[in-house]
Design an enzyme around this catalytic site. Sequence first.
Site, PDB file in Angstrom:
ATOM      1  N   SER A 120      15.760  -7.702 -47.783  1.00 14.19           N
ATOM      2  CA  SER A 120      15.938  -8.286 -46.454  1.00 14.19           C
ATOM      3  C   SER A 120      17.096  -7.680 -45.676  1.00 14.19           C
ATOM      4  CB  SER A 120      16.125  -9.796 -46.570  1.00 14.19           C
ATOM      5  OG  SER A 120      17.244 -10.094 -47.378  1.00 14.19           O
ATOM      6  N   HIS A 122       9.429  -9.795 -46.368  1.00 16.70           N
ATOM      7  CA  HIS A 122       9.491  -8.781 -45.302  1.00 16.70           C
ATOM      8  C   HIS A 122       8.399  -7.729 -45.430  1.00 16.70           C
ATOM      9  CE1 HIS A 122      13.161 -10.432 -43.690  1.00 16.70           C
ATOM     10  NE2 HIS A 122      13.498 -10.656 -44.945  1.00 16.70           N
ATOM     11  N   LYS A 171       7.968 -15.328 -40.866  1.00 16.24           N
ATOM     12  CA  LYS A 171       8.415 -14.032 -40.351  1.00 16.24           C
ATOM     13  C   LYS A 171       7.251 -13.353 -39.629  1.00 16.24           C
ATOM     14  CE  LYS A 171      12.412 -14.251 -43.118  1.00 16.24           C
ATOM     15  NZ  LYS A 171      13.019 -14.217 -44.437  1.00 16.24           N
TER      16      LYS A 171
HETATM   17  C1  LIG Z   1      13.652 -15.312 -45.106  1.00 16.36           C
HETATM   18  C2  LIG Z   1      13.518 -15.093 -46.545  1.00 16.36           C
HETATM   19  C3  LIG Z   1      13.162 -16.129 -47.405  1.00 16.36           C
HETATM   20  C4  LIG Z   1      13.058 -17.553 -46.954  1.00 16.36           C
HETATM   21  O1  LIG Z   1      11.948 -17.761 -46.161  1.00 16.36           O
HETATM   22  P1  LIG Z   1      11.999 -18.930 -45.065  1.00 16.36           P
HETATM   23  O2  LIG Z   1      10.587 -19.214 -44.775  1.00 16.36           O
HETATM   24  O3  LIG Z   1      12.760 -18.404 -43.903  1.00 16.36           O
HETATM   25  O4  LIG Z   1      12.710 -20.094 -45.708  1.00 16.36           O
HETATM   26  C5  LIG Z   1      12.962 -15.820 -48.723  1.00 16.36           C
HETATM   27  N1  LIG Z   1      13.120 -14.570 -49.194  1.00 16.36           N
HETATM   28  C6  LIG Z   1      13.489 -13.563 -48.394  1.00 16.36           C
HETATM   29  C7  LIG Z   1      13.633 -12.204 -48.965  1.00 16.36           C
HETATM   30  C8  LIG Z   1      13.716 -13.784 -47.055  1.00 16.36           C
HETATM   31  O5  LIG Z   1      14.112 -12.787 -46.272  1.00 16.36           O
END
Ligand SMILES: *Cc1c(COP(=O)(O)O)cnc(C)c1O
Length: 406
Positions: free
Chosen positions: A188, A216, A247
């Site tokens: 991330s 991602h 995302k």
């Molecule tokens: C954003 C993210 C999460 C958490 O997901 P949310 O739906 O925002 O709680 C988990 N793992 C990674 C690698 C992330 O970037």
Amino acid sequence: MRDLFQEQLEALCARSLDRHLREINSSQGPEIEISGVGRDRRARRFINFSSNDYLGLANDPKLREAAIAAINEFGVGAGASRLITGTQSPHVRLEHALAKWKGTEAALSFSSGYAAALGTIPALVKKNDVILLDKLCHASLIDGAKLSGAILRIFPHNNLRKLESHLEWARREHPGKRILVATESVFSMDGDRVPLRELVELKKRFDALLMLDEAHAVGVIGPNGRGLAAAESVSEDVDIQMGTLSKALGASGGYICGSRNLIEWLINRARSFIYSTAPSPAIAAAALAAVDFLSSSEGEERRLLLWKKIRLIQEVMPTSGLNKKDAPAGAIFPWIVGDEQAALDLASALQNKGFLVPAIRYPTVAKGSARLRITVTAAHQEDQIRSLCEAIKRASAALRRLEFRP
Ligand SMILES: *Cc1c(COP(=O)(O)O)cnc(C)c1O
């Protein structure tokens, strides 16, 4: 009474580690409006290079309409946890669509990706089992690992030789115990990929479970955005496929895809799933619209459009501060500055030019590795990308001049 938090907050400030909220008073998109910026506290518009809305779905009419239709049919609140009476048709449809899209037997949705990790990991391993995590794993995986009470070992980022020796150690010292390896497909904050095929070889050799966080990668990588495991044709060997609906999918929530038995077990044991009210049916319906879109040829076109923008930013970004040797791994481009204050200064210089690219600092990344985290989306215009790169060139040259001034 002495203010307990004042001193702590001042200490954060002194180390340039204090964080503050911004109020966005527009919908999400490549341009957003922020309230109360600058001395006159007026709202200002910015070009946004910091969102994970990679396909521009967060404000897409298809998702909006799906959410509105679900509100009209089911109302707003789910009223109870999933195991009581909170499982409404949109939740069930979403989970069917997720399993079909990812090609797994079953899927389970959670209120967030964070909740998915926090509930799932402790359901898989417990005291005396072993969990092995990449050094750069997301906080949700780390927190889930800690909560599980399993023996936690960290391996250096993407260092599979070290992972192999941890696996040997775990099999030797903890015979008969379960071993879980957890990592991300696209990291991330660094934007690089895990060497997934080699990792799968290892996990098979040591008979470990593999959990892959595709936060991602879904919507970005692989046919119909199914993620890295699908792109590398190793989905069958990734026991626990985790992802987020928040995302590239533009909605909110997290999911686990895997075998029918895994999902049944999580329904019985994942505490963040069991002891929390079901997500709003509207958000499940919006996520379902996103999965349907990704599964369509129109969705695949949008993903390819994102890759045009990814290749453009790689091409026009100034060389220093960015690894240009390798093909881009995804939509995240870290511009590593190092010093926390220098990263804040660079971010604020860009903000003055109308670009929103917040500085990422400790504890999200290691101390002294502060950075700008630039993310590009399918919705950005080419000229927005080019002008960001120009602004970065100028701002970083100006900051260097300041630093080197005798
Ligand atoms: C954003 C993210 C999460 C958490 O997901 P949310 O739906 O925002 O709680 C988990 N793992 C990674 C690698 C992330 O970037």
